[in-house]
Design a protein around this motif. Structure first.
Motif, PDB file in Angstrom:
ATOM      1  N   TYR A  54      -6.640  -5.650 -32.242  1.00 25.16           N
ATOM      2  CA  TYR A  54      -7.939  -6.192 -32.661  1.00 25.16           C
ATOM      3  C   TYR A  54      -8.301  -7.411 -31.807  1.00 25.16           C
ATOM      4  O   TYR A  54      -9.439  -7.547 -31.343  1.00 25.16           O
ATOM      5  CB  TYR A  54      -7.923  -6.580 -34.145  1.00 25.16           C
ATOM      6  CG  TYR A  54      -9.187  -7.285 -34.574  1.00 25.16           C
ATOM      7  CD1 TYR A  54     -10.307  -6.563 -34.978  1.00 25.16           C
ATOM      8  CD2 TYR A  54      -9.276  -8.673 -34.546  1.00 25.16           C
ATOM      9  CE1 TYR A  54     -11.481  -7.209 -35.348  1.00 25.16           C
ATOM     10  CE2 TYR A  54     -10.440  -9.331 -34.906  1.00 25.16           C
ATOM     11  CZ  TYR A  54     -11.538  -8.600 -35.305  1.00 25.16           C
ATOM     12  OH  TYR A  54     -12.699  -9.246 -35.660  1.00 25.16           O
ATOM     13  N   LEU A  57      -9.442  -6.403 -28.439  1.00 28.62           N
ATOM     14  CA  LEU A  57     -10.810  -5.896 -28.533  1.00 28.62           C
ATOM     15  C   LEU A  57     -11.799  -7.061 -28.606  1.00 28.62           C
ATOM     16  O   LEU A  57     -12.813  -7.075 -27.898  1.00 28.62           O
ATOM     17  CB  LEU A  57     -10.957  -4.979 -29.750  1.00 28.62           C
ATOM     18  CG  LEU A  57     -12.343  -4.397 -30.022  1.00 28.62           C
ATOM     19  CD1 LEU A  57     -12.841  -3.559 -28.852  1.00 28.62           C
ATOM     20  CD2 LEU A  57     -12.329  -3.572 -31.312  1.00 28.62           C
ATOM     21  N   LYS A  58     -11.497  -8.047 -29.429  1.00 27.31           N
ATOM     22  CA  LYS A  58     -12.364  -9.231 -29.544  1.00 27.31           C
ATOM     23  C   LYS A  58     -12.522  -9.914 -28.190  1.00 27.31           C
ATOM     24  O   LYS A  58     -13.635 -10.249 -27.769  1.00 27.31           O
ATOM     25  CB  LYS A  58     -11.784 -10.209 -30.560  1.00 27.31           C
ATOM     26  CG  LYS A  58     -12.487 -11.566 -30.600  1.00 27.31           C
ATOM     27  CD  LYS A  58     -11.747 -12.594 -31.426  1.00 27.31           C
ATOM     28  CE  LYS A  58     -10.390 -12.928 -30.945  1.00 27.31           C
ATOM     29  NZ  LYS A  58     -10.278 -13.943 -29.893  1.00 27.31           N
ATOM     30  N   ALA A  73     -10.678  -0.251 -28.250  1.00 28.07           N
ATOM     31  CA  ALA A  73     -11.043   0.402 -29.510  1.00 28.07           C
ATOM     32  C   ALA A  73     -10.164   1.630 -29.739  1.00 28.07           C
ATOM     33  O   ALA A  73      -9.698   1.867 -30.858  1.00 28.07           O
ATOM     34  CB  ALA A  73     -12.519   0.786 -29.499  1.00 28.07           C
ATOM     35  N   LEU A 112     -17.860   3.119 -33.134  1.00 28.48           N
ATOM     36  CA  LEU A 112     -18.023   2.164 -32.038  1.00 28.48           C
ATOM     37  C   LEU A 112     -17.930   2.894 -30.691  1.00 28.48           C
ATOM     38  O   LEU A 112     -18.733   2.658 -29.784  1.00 28.48           O
ATOM     39  CB  LEU A 112     -16.942   1.081 -32.127  1.00 28.48           C
ATOM     40  CG  LEU A 112     -16.942  -0.059 -31.117  1.00 28.48           C
ATOM     41  CD1 LEU A 112     -16.309  -1.292 -31.735  1.00 28.48           C
ATOM     42  CD2 LEU A 112     -16.217   0.287 -29.831  1.00 28.48           C
ATOM     43  N   ARG A 122     -21.052  -4.004 -30.959  1.00 29.30           N
ATOM     44  CA  ARG A 122     -20.759  -5.273 -31.649  1.00 29.30           C
ATOM     45  C   ARG A 122     -20.965  -5.147 -33.159  1.00 29.30           C
ATOM     46  O   ARG A 122     -20.216  -5.723 -33.936  1.00 29.30           O
ATOM     47  CB  ARG A 122     -21.621  -6.397 -31.079  1.00 29.30           C
ATOM     48  CG  ARG A 122     -21.104  -6.935 -29.769  1.00 29.30           C
ATOM     49  CD  ARG A 122     -21.765  -8.253 -29.391  1.00 29.30           C
ATOM     50  NE  ARG A 122     -21.044  -8.865 -28.314  1.00 29.30           N
ATOM     51  CZ  ARG A 122     -21.499  -8.987 -27.065  1.00 29.30           C
ATOM     52  NH1 ARG A 122     -22.694  -8.530 -26.750  1.00 29.30           N
ATOM     53  NH2 ARG A 122     -20.762  -9.574 -26.147  1.00 29.30           N
ATOM     54  N   PHE A 125     -18.007  -3.484 -34.419  1.00 28.58           N
ATOM     55  CA  PHE A 125     -16.897  -4.448 -34.359  1.00 28.58           C
ATOM     56  C   PHE A 125     -16.926  -5.379 -35.570  1.00 28.58           C
ATOM     57  O   PHE A 125     -15.887  -5.680 -36.156  1.00 28.58           O
ATOM     58  CB  PHE A 125     -16.983  -5.254 -33.057  1.00 28.58           C
ATOM     59  CG  PHE A 125     -16.006  -6.385 -32.965  1.00 28.58           C
ATOM     60  CD1 PHE A 125     -14.649  -6.144 -32.757  1.00 28.58           C
ATOM     61  CD2 PHE A 125     -16.431  -7.698 -33.092  1.00 28.58           C
ATOM     62  CE1 PHE A 125     -13.743  -7.196 -32.678  1.00 28.58           C
ATOM     63  CE2 PHE A 125     -15.542  -8.751 -33.011  1.00 28.58           C
ATOM     64  CZ  PHE A 125     -14.190  -8.506 -32.806  1.00 28.58           C
ATOM     65  N   TRP A 162     -15.832 -12.642 -37.588  1.00 23.14           N
ATOM     66  CA  TRP A 162     -14.770 -12.028 -36.800  1.00 23.14           C
ATOM     67  C   TRP A 162     -13.467 -12.738 -37.118  1.00 23.14           C
ATOM     68  O   TRP A 162     -13.453 -13.798 -37.730  1.00 23.14           O
ATOM     69  CB  TRP A 162     -15.081 -12.059 -35.303  1.00 23.14           C
ATOM     70  CG  TRP A 162     -14.927 -13.398 -34.638  1.00 23.14           C
ATOM     71  CD1 TRP A 162     -13.826 -13.871 -33.971  1.00 23.14           C
ATOM     72  CD2 TRP A 162     -15.906 -14.448 -34.554  1.00 23.14           C
ATOM     73  NE1 TRP A 162     -14.059 -15.132 -33.480  1.00 23.14           N
ATOM     74  CE2 TRP A 162     -15.325 -15.512 -33.832  1.00 23.14           C
ATOM     75  CE3 TRP A 162     -17.209 -14.594 -35.028  1.00 23.14           C
ATOM     76  CZ2 TRP A 162     -16.006 -16.700 -33.563  1.00 23.14           C
ATOM     77  CZ3 TRP A 162     -17.869 -15.781 -34.770  1.00 23.14           C
ATOM     78  CH2 TRP A 162     -17.282 -16.813 -34.042  1.00 23.14           C
TER      79      TRP A 162
END
Length: 194
Positions: A54, A57-58, A73, A112, A122, A125, A162
């Motif tokens: 995660y 990905l961020k 992802a 996504l 986004r 996400f 987030w």
């Protein structure tokens, strides 16, 4: 008079020597055992992998690298699908709730991957992060502090959350214009107290 001076010096030396011995003893005290997790090591390792994916990905959203976003992802889908919930030390209701969140995370990540624009990715996400936040609180992951951040300017002032492994704000929603826009709304810390 000389005797008094000699006694004074001896007392000072003995006192200093005793203090040094105490300091050495205090420095050499063994540390207590690491705090024991409420969950199995297998569960914790699989959860740690999912969080790591995660965070990658961020970071790719911050860098705005579309191909890396898609790869991250896909990796997170695999991590979510292989989360070892059967190793979770909790009652069946908690396990069932956690399973629901992991299925939702996986489904949203697949959505996504189907998005063509960065804005749509986004939004997915954000939904992944919201479900992961609920999952963390449900399973009470106790191996790290996780920060729940919020940017009020994301998505045309609708705001978005987030997760991060740091309290430093790095905004994945509007990184080019407002990288540091946001605030820590919550810090999740289920680590056992020693």
């Amino acid at each position: 008079m000389k005797r008094l001076l000699i006694y004074g010096v001896l007392i000072a030396l003995v006192s200093c020597g005793t203090h040094d011995e105490k300091a050495k003893t205090e420095e050499q005290k063994p540390l207590g055992p690491l705090a024991k997790s409420a969950n199995s090591e297998a569960f914790n390792l699989s959860f740690e992998k999912m969080l790591s994916d995660y965070y990658i990905l961020k970071d790719n959203f911050i860098a705005e690298k579309d191909s890396l976003i898609n790869q991250s992802a896909r990796n997170l889908v695999v991590s979510a699908d292989s989360l070892k919930l059967h190793e979770l030390n909790a009652d069946s209701n908690v396990v069932a709730t956690a399973q629901t969140y992991t299925l939702g995370i996986s489904a949203e990540l697949k959505g996504l991957l189907g998005e063509t624009g960065l804005e749509g990715k986004r939004k997915s996400f954000q939904l992944v992060g919201d479900q992961l936040y609920d999952l963390i609180r449900t399973v009470q992951y106790d191996r790290a502090v996780i920060y729940h951040n919020y940017c009020p300017m994301a998505f045309g002032d609708q705001g978005a959350n987030w997760l991060s492994n740091s309290s430093e704000i790095k905004n994945p929603y509007i990184p080019k214009k407002m990288l540091n826009c946001g605030e820590v709304k919550d810090s999740i810390d289920f680590r056992p107290k020693q």
